[in-house]
Design a protein around this motif. Structure first.
Motif, short mmCIF file in Angstrom:
data_model
loop_
_atom_site.label_atom_id
_atom_site.label_comp_id
_atom_site.label_asym_id
_atom_site.label_seq_id
_atom_site.Cartn_x
_atom_site.Cartn_y
_atom_site.Cartn_z
N VAL A 53 56.56 19.88 51.07
CA VAL A 53 56.11 18.75 50.28
C VAL A 53 56.75 17.51 50.90
CG1 VAL A 53 56.13 17.65 48.01
CG2 VAL A 53 55.88 20.14 48.20
N VAL A 54 55.92 16.62 51.45
CA VAL A 54 56.41 15.50 52.25
C VAL A 54 56.30 14.21 51.44
CG1 VAL A 54 56.11 14.21 54.38
CG2 VAL A 54 55.69 16.68 54.36
N GLU A 55 57.43 13.54 51.28
CA GLU A 55 57.46 12.21 50.69
C GLU A 55 57.19 11.21 51.80
OE1 GLU A 55 60.61 9.49 48.09
OE2 GLU A 55 61.33 10.94 49.56
N SER A 56 56.09 10.47 51.70
CA SER A 56 55.65 9.58 52.78
C SER A 56 55.65 8.14 52.31
CB SER A 56 54.23 9.96 53.23
OG SER A 56 54.18 11.28 53.73
N PHE A 57 56.10 7.25 53.20
CA PHE A 57 56.12 5.81 52.95
C PHE A 57 55.31 5.10 54.02
CE2 PHE A 57 60.01 7.57 51.27
CZ PHE A 57 60.26 6.87 50.09
N MET A 58 54.43 4.19 53.60
CA MET A 58 53.70 3.35 54.54
C MET A 58 53.84 1.90 54.08
SD MET A 58 50.24 5.66 55.19
CE MET A 58 49.49 4.46 56.30
N ASP A 59 54.36 1.05 54.95
CA ASP A 59 54.43 -0.37 54.64
C ASP A 59 53.03 -0.98 54.70
OD1 ASP A 59 57.16 -0.10 54.49
OD2 ASP A 59 57.55 -0.95 56.48
N PRO A 60 52.82 -2.13 54.04
CA PRO A 60 51.54 -2.83 54.22
C PRO A 60 51.27 -3.09 55.70
CG PRO A 60 52.79 -3.81 52.43
CD PRO A 60 53.71 -2.83 53.10
N GLY A 61 50.00 -2.96 56.09
CA GLY A 61 49.64 -3.20 57.48
C GLY A 61 50.08 -2.12 58.44
N PRO A 120 49.70 -2.87 48.63
CA PRO A 120 51.11 -2.75 48.24
C PRO A 120 51.81 -1.70 49.09
CG PRO A 120 49.72 -1.60 46.68
CD PRO A 120 48.78 -2.32 47.61
N PRO A 121 53.14 -1.73 49.14
CA PRO A 121 53.87 -0.64 49.81
C PRO A 121 53.48 0.70 49.18
CG PRO A 121 55.35 -2.45 49.28
CD PRO A 121 54.04 -2.75 48.60
N LEU A 122 53.35 1.70 50.02
CA LEU A 122 52.85 3.00 49.57
C LEU A 122 53.95 4.05 49.64
CD1 LEU A 122 50.50 4.91 48.76
CD2 LEU A 122 50.02 5.17 51.21
N ARG A 123 54.13 4.76 48.52
CA ARG A 123 54.96 5.96 48.48
C ARG A 123 54.12 7.05 47.86
NH1 ARG A 123 59.12 7.60 44.19
NH2 ARG A 123 60.09 9.45 45.11
N MET A 124 53.95 8.15 48.56
CA MET A 124 53.04 9.21 48.13
C MET A 124 53.62 10.56 48.51
SD MET A 124 50.20 8.89 51.22
CE MET A 124 49.32 10.37 50.73
#
Length: 254
Positions: A53-61, A120-124
């Motif tokens: 189970v991977v906690e992923s972060f993507m900044d805007p852009g 928005p900043p993404l945490r999924m």
């Protein structure tokens, strides 16, 4: 106490701290949670068909270029914000709190991911399930999911042929729950299966064990286990058939 009554057996609950396995690619960052590591001396980082189970972060852009996955089922769960998907089948999909995406990679599936500059900043969470067989037919599912109801479990995906909104090709069911502080629910369970719980936000007590932000717990029996929020919390639970046949040749979720 009446000595003629059998002692109540406490459920077997294994807890694990936040993972120390991560990758930092600047605007894209990931933390790998391995359910098998919760169990002492377990010889597999995964647990049955649930690989990671991977906690992923993507900044805007942020743009993750087109790449291929093989022999894994990848579920994208987005509790807030948006994740934008493109693939070689001409799908342009947006996964958000109202939608869930399952990429059944099978023999091979190419896709890219993106957030726009004004997103928005993404945490999924990206959930990797080991399929029961290699080189299955590739495909993608992208469907609306029911609105969450506070303090109730919401069924997100399950094995093929069940009544879950979306499906994976092995024996894993997934539910999420928004628990208000001091509210209690019962951990999802299924006869003969085990349950892995991940705390996405907040903190809970699982039985008699405290499980905090980004920590997890694995219950390896069929007991009815209470989950009580010690603060407003979002939790995700996976019921897993530990004896399901699995493959271990996924691009990431080996």
């Amino acid at each position: 106490m009446d000595d003629s009554l059998p002692a109540r057996t406490q459920p077997r609950i294994h807890t694990a701290p936040r993972t120390d396995v991560s990758q930092d690619q600047g605007k894209f960052r990931i933390h790998f949670n391995f359910p098998g590591r919760a169990v002492p001396d377990h010889d597999d980082h995964g647990y049955g068909p649930l690989a990671t189970v991977v906690e992923s972060f993507m900044d805007p852009g942020t743009f993750i270029r087109m790449h291929q996955h093989r022999n894994e089922e990848i579920v994208s769960w987005v509790p807030d914000g948006v994740m934008r998907h493109d693939d070689r089948q001409d799908n342009a999909l947006v996964t958000d709190p109202e939608h869930l995406m399952v990429m059944n990679a099978g023999s091979g599936f190419w896709h890219s991911e993106e957030t726009l500059a004004d997103d928005p900043p993404l945490r999924m969470l990206q959930i990797f399930v080991r399929p029961h067989s290699l080189d299955l037919e590739p495909g993608i599912q992208h469907e609306p999911i029911p609105d969450p109801v506070p303090n109730e479990w919401r069924h997100l995906f399950g094995p093929e042929g069940t009544d879950a909104p979306l499906s994976v090709r092995n024996d894993v069911d997934c539910h999420d729950c928004r628990l208000e502080a001091d509210a209690t629910t019962t951990l999802p369970s299924r006869s003969g299966w085990h349950t892995y719980l991940y705390v996405f936000d907040g903190a809970v007590d699982v039985g008699e064990e405290s499980v905090g932000y980004t920590e997890s717990a694995l219950v390896t029996d069929e007991s009815e286990v209470p989950v009580t929020a010690t603060e407003d919390s979002t939790v995700v639970a996976f019921t897993i058939n530990p004896d399901a046949p699995v493959t271990r040749q996924g691009t990431i979720g080996r």
